[in-house]
Design a protein around this motif. Structure first.
Motif, PDB file in Angstrom:
ATOM      1  N   VAL A 105       0.856  -1.181   0.000  1.00 12.85           N
ATOM      2  CA  VAL A 105       0.000   0.000   0.000  1.00 12.85           C
ATOM      3  C   VAL A 105       0.895   1.234   0.000  1.00 12.85           C
ATOM      4  O   VAL A 105       1.593   1.506   0.975  1.00 12.85           O
ATOM      5  CB  VAL A 105      -0.933   0.023   1.220  1.00 12.85           C
TER       6      VAL A 105
ATOM      7  N   LEU B  16       2.873  -1.726   4.437  1.00 10.57           N
ATOM      8  CA  LEU B  16       2.376  -0.351   4.414  1.00 10.57           C
ATOM      9  C   LEU B  16       3.536   0.604   4.159  1.00 10.57           C
ATOM     10  O   LEU B  16       4.494   0.660   4.927  1.00 10.57           O
ATOM     11  CB  LEU B  16       1.709  -0.008   5.748  1.00 10.57           C
TER      12      LEU B  16
ATOM     13  N   THR C  67       2.843   4.036   3.323  1.00 14.10           N
ATOM     14  CA  THR C  67       1.886   5.114   3.109  1.00 14.10           C
ATOM     15  C   THR C  67       2.431   6.504   3.380  1.00 14.10           C
ATOM     16  O   THR C  67       1.807   7.509   3.020  1.00 14.10           O
ATOM     17  CB  THR C  67       0.644   4.873   3.982  1.00 14.10           C
TER      18      THR C  67
ATOM     19  N   SER D 288      -0.830   6.517   9.210  1.00 11.45           N
ATOM     20  CA  SER D 288      -0.774   5.199   9.857  1.00 11.45           C
ATOM     21  C   SER D 288      -2.162   4.674  10.210  1.00 11.45           C
ATOM     22  O   SER D 288      -2.287   3.734  10.991  1.00 11.45           O
ATOM     23  CB  SER D 288       0.089   5.274  11.119  1.00 11.45           C
TER      24      SER D 288
ATOM     25  N   ALA E 256       5.870  -2.547   7.569  1.00  8.86           N
ATOM     26  CA  ALA E 256       5.793  -1.126   7.207  1.00  8.86           C
ATOM     27  C   ALA E 256       7.193  -0.621   6.904  1.00  8.86           C
ATOM     28  O   ALA E 256       8.182  -1.112   7.458  1.00  8.86           O
ATOM     29  CB  ALA E 256       5.169  -0.309   8.335  1.00  8.86           C
TER      30      ALA E 256
END
Length: 307
Positions: free
Chosen positions: A11, A108, A110, A239, A270
């Motif tokens: 992502v 993640l 992001t 987050s 992450a």
């Protein structure tokens, strides 16, 4: 919902996400990369501190090169925004509007979003960024303001620290409060005085490019113009998806991980500024390489990865 789970869903498609996609695709894994198109790297007019590009490289050009490299190895990039993340048993369910996707692991990447100055028009903001009149990362581009007239919009410990950091590049630094009187403790005030950093009361407004070479703004002390302006207004750490699935976060909002970038939720990883907001492409890419390799090894423990 797709019946077959991907090995990994990534992502975010900034430098961290794209680096992870390159690694994971080259590990012959089935991956999916969701790109909402909001990477901060796209803001960079020219990066001069990214190794391997002695004459600098535009942020969008760097991202496009990385996209092409990931695609070369079969990484599937989709222009979708992820709205929800959940875990059902050992499988993650990633939601994009009305669509659901399944994955054995999730990464993640992001990132964060910088808080912009109030009352600055979006078109003006982007134009000032492209000309280097507005900057967000003194670690990246402080060298470019050497001996220039620079303002830092901010106050408190964060604003004072950024002003002192920029003072290593130029003697002409002004700290402008974004809203009213400065909120500075005695220690910060003394450090600013010792460094010769001027302080001006806000609010800030009336931004305009003047003379084609400076960014001007109104303050309580009158209108002022600078060669570059650095907003030191903090950022929003993206987050929220980690929080939804129950991953532990730091007080700052960053995602907590172990040394291999795995979160407190098994199988959820992450990388990049959402873990540690250093705002450095090279650091985000390095983290992504570690995370991608840890993902590969975790999947190999679950079942053999063989051709």
């Amino acid at each position: 919902m797709a019946s077959e789970a991907d090995d990994c869903i990534i992502v975010g498609a900034g430098p961290a996400g794209l680096t992870a996609a390159i690694y994971l695709a080259r590990y012959h894994l089935n991956i999916r990369l969701f790109d909402s198109g909001t990477s901060r790297a796209s803001w960079i007019p020219t990066s001069h501190n990214h190794a391997g590009f002695p004459d600098g490289i535009n942020g969008n050009e760097l991202l496009e090169r990385m996209r092409e490299q990931a695609a070369k190895y079969g990484a599937l990039r989709e222009p979708k925004r992820v709205s929800d993340l959940a875990k059902k048993g050992d499988i993650f369910v990633v939601t994009c509007d009305e669509e659901e996707f399944r994955a054995r692991t999730v990464l993640l990447a992001t990132g964060v979003v910088n808080n912009r100055p109030d009352d600055i028009d979006e078109q003006l903001h982007d134009e000032a960024m492209s000309r280097g009149l507005l900057r967000y990362c003194p670690v990246c581009d402080g060298y470019e303001v050497t001996d220039k007239r620079v303002a830092v919009i901010g106050t408190g410990e964060h604003g004072a620290a950024e002003a002192q950091f920029i003072r290593t590049y130029t003697a002409d630094v002004t700290l402008i409060s974004p809203h009213g009187e400065h909120d500075l403790d005695a220690e910060s005030s003394a450090a600013l005085d010792e460094a010769g950093i001027a302080r001006v009361t806000g609010p800030c407004g009336g931004y305009a490019i003047e003379g084609g070479q400076q960014l001007a703004l109104d303050t309580a002390d009158g209108r002022m113009a600078f060669d570059s302006v650095y907003p030191a207004l903090g950022s929003v750490i993206r987050s929220g998806l980690a929080d939804k699935v129950g991953a532990k976060l730091a007080e700052t909002g960053c995602i907590l991980t172990d040394d291999h970038l795995e979160t407190s939720v098994p199988g959820l990883f992450a990388a990049g500024d959402v873990v540690k907001g250093l705002d450095q492409i090279s650091h985000a890419m390095g983290m992504a390489g570690v995370a991608a390799t840890a993902i590969r090894n975790r999947l190999a423990e679950e079942r053999p990865l063989r051709r």
